[in-house]
Write an enzyme that holds these catalytic residues in place. Structure first.
Site, mmCIF file in Angstrom:
data_model
loop_
_atom_site.group_PDB
_atom_site.id
_atom_site.type_symbol
_atom_site.label_atom_id
_atom_site.label_comp_id
_atom_site.label_asym_id
_atom_site.label_seq_id
_atom_site.Cartn_x
_atom_site.Cartn_y
_atom_site.Cartn_z
ATOM 1 N N CYS A 1 13.828 13.247 -24.357
ATOM 2 C CA CYS A 1 14.415 11.907 -24.314
ATOM 3 C C CYS A 1 13.384 10.836 -24.638
ATOM 4 O O CYS A 1 13.706 9.832 -25.256
ATOM 5 C CB CYS A 1 15.064 11.656 -22.953
ATOM 6 S SG CYS A 1 13.944 11.771 -21.546
ATOM 7 N N GLU B 1 20.037 8.614 -16.517
ATOM 8 C CA GLU B 1 18.970 8.582 -17.518
ATOM 9 C C GLU B 1 19.615 9.008 -18.825
ATOM 10 O O GLU B 1 19.962 10.174 -18.994
ATOM 11 C CB GLU B 1 17.828 9.513 -17.097
ATOM 12 C CG GLU B 1 16.546 9.269 -17.882
ATOM 13 C CD GLU B 1 16.491 10.052 -19.174
ATOM 14 O OE1 GLU B 1 16.840 9.461 -20.240
ATOM 15 O OE2 GLU B 1 16.121 11.219 -19.143
#
Length: 469
Positions: A272, A238
């Site tokens: 994020c 990720e």
């Protein structure tokens, strides 16, 4: 009361890493700087522990429920330690600990399904699921506890054991969490190691590690993938995002401004999937900038342990320097700071909440992931122009569309090239849903049943329907 449990985790006898409080810029503790040659013994113990851990699903379920209870019991201590090393307001740290316990319970009760295939042949074909073995997790500093749990909860529920490496900037809460869990999990099922590079590279390339899961930057993600390729280990990466929020021409600015502000600035923008750039119709641009700038100028910024704080410091000095650099680049190129635009005076790593306007579209603060309390607001003339700009970076983690006509907003959301699209909100995830990005935002899927199956491999058994003489 402090948590006192046996610490079974390995420590280097000499080298140490200083841990800094970002609210003061001062060292408040230290952890072992473990060396790559120490990993063989750690992974070997994880491999031995796997033999028993994988064999009893009912025992795993019970142990993970006990683990969730233990996290909740130690929640106050964990939250304070998390705020001390990471900087976020204490209320956000408590929420992170609560989510960690909830994730353990969710995966404790999630089991893979055996499936029988009927295809006309005189055999029964049954798909069963097996664990992988020892797996590794490398976790960043923005949500160190929650992201650790996002990796170890499904891995342990699937029957794997794990070696977990937190960021050197935020190792304390993860080590404390490891000690809390050590009291209720079998020995060596979960091991926390701390250290600077090349510890992470060695962990990712270790020949007995069968799955490497990493959250962090694109360059480091590429390095992790290269390291894992040496042993053909599975990878889940990720790698961040540069999420765009697209406002439609029917949006009511006063109704969405607060939600939009916090979608960008929660955890000091160090998320994020935070909103990192906003595209707004030109006629609404001034109104939106003023609404966001008002919130940026009036929000309480301070140490996370102070009760009134809503926005804490940037977590570490290198990230603060990056936030300063991309902001100064934008201002030098002609952007204007409607709020903020500078580091705050005094100790600690504080940067004023910043709203930028008149930003050249090619500025790094627009095209890259700034990962801090800075938000560019960009006007557009046509919706096609806004969608093209939203899709025009190398990232594809999330995005959102804001407007009053929900059907129209959903149609625009369907045009976004990302893994998750929200309408009139942003960065909200259920434990039961998949989470994945496109392009440079990552490889693999986490969350929900997809996260569980990502930690398993299929095992197929063929059995004749009847024996023939």
């Amino acid at each position: 009361m402090p948590t006192t449990v046996p610490d079974r985790f390995p420590e280097s006898p000499t080298a140490r890493i200083a841990v800094v409080d970002p609210a003061t810029g001062e060292t408040f503790d230290e952890v072992p700087d473990q060396q790559p040659d120490e990993l063989d013994a750690v992974v070997d113990r994880a491999h031995r522990a796997w033999q028993g851990w994988r064999a009893d699903p009912a025992a795993r379920t019970a142990a993970l429920h006990r683990a969730a209870d233990a996290v909740e019991t130690a929640g106050g201590e964990l939250a304070r330690m998390l705020t001390r090393e990471q900087g976020k307001p204490l209320a956000e740290s408590h929420a992170e600990i609560a989510r960690t316990a909830a994730r353990l319970r969710y995966f404790a009760d999630l089991a893979p399904r055996t499936r029988r295939i009927t295809d006309g042949r005189p055999v029964h074909s049954e798909i069963r699921w097996r664990s992988l073995g020892p797996v590794a997790a490398i976790v960043p500093w923005n949500f160190p506890v929650q992201l650790a749990a996002a990796k170890f909860a499904p891995a342990l529920a699937a029957g794997n054991t794990m070696v977990l490496k937190p960021s050197p900037f935020t190792p304390m809460a993860t080590r404390l969490l490891g000690s809390v869990l050590a009291a209720v999990l079998p020995e060596d099922v979960l091991t926390v190691v701390t250290g600077r590079e090349p510890l992470g590279a060695r962990l990712a390339s270790h020949p007995r590690i069968r799955h490497v899961t990493f959250t962090g930057s694109v360059p480091t993600g590429r390095a992790v993938a290269r390291a894992a390729a040496a042993s053909l280990a599975r990878v889940t990466l990720e790698l961040g995002g540069n999420d765009a929020a697209v406002l439609l021409d029917d949006v009511e600015v006063d109704r969405i401004a607060d939600r939009l502000f916090w979608a960008a600035f929660r955890n000091c923008g160090q998320v994020c999937m935070a909103v990192k750039r906003v595209y707004v119709p030109a006629r609404l641009h001034t109104e939106l900038v003023e609404a966001l700038a008002h919130r940026a100028k009036t929000v309480t910024v301070g140490a996370g342990l102070d009760p009134g704080t809503r926005l804490g410091p940037v977590t570490n000095a290198p990230q603060l320097a990056r936030v300063e650099r991309v902001t100064e680049q934008a201002l030098s190129a002609g952007a204007r700071a409607a709020a903020g635009g500078h580091r705050l005076e005094g100790p600690g790593y504080f940067f004023a909440p910043t709203i930028l306007t008149d930003v050249p579209p090619g500025s790094p603060v627009v095209t890259e992931e700034q990962f801090g309390p800075v938000l560019p607001v960009l006007p557009y003339r046509s919706l096609d122009e806004a969608v093209d700009a939203a899709n025009g970076t190398g990232y594809g983690l999330g995005g959102s569309v804001w407007g009053t006509d929900l059907d129209r907003a959903e149609a625009v959301a369907d045009r976004l090239d990302c893994g998750t699209a929200w309408i009139n909100h942003h960065a909200e995830l259920s434990l039961a849903q998949p989470f994945a990005g496109t392009k440079h935002s990552g490889v693999g899927v986490t969350g929900g049943p997809w996260g569980l199956y990502g930690n398993l491999r299929p095992f197929v058994v063929h059995r004749p329907r009847e024996e023939r003489g």
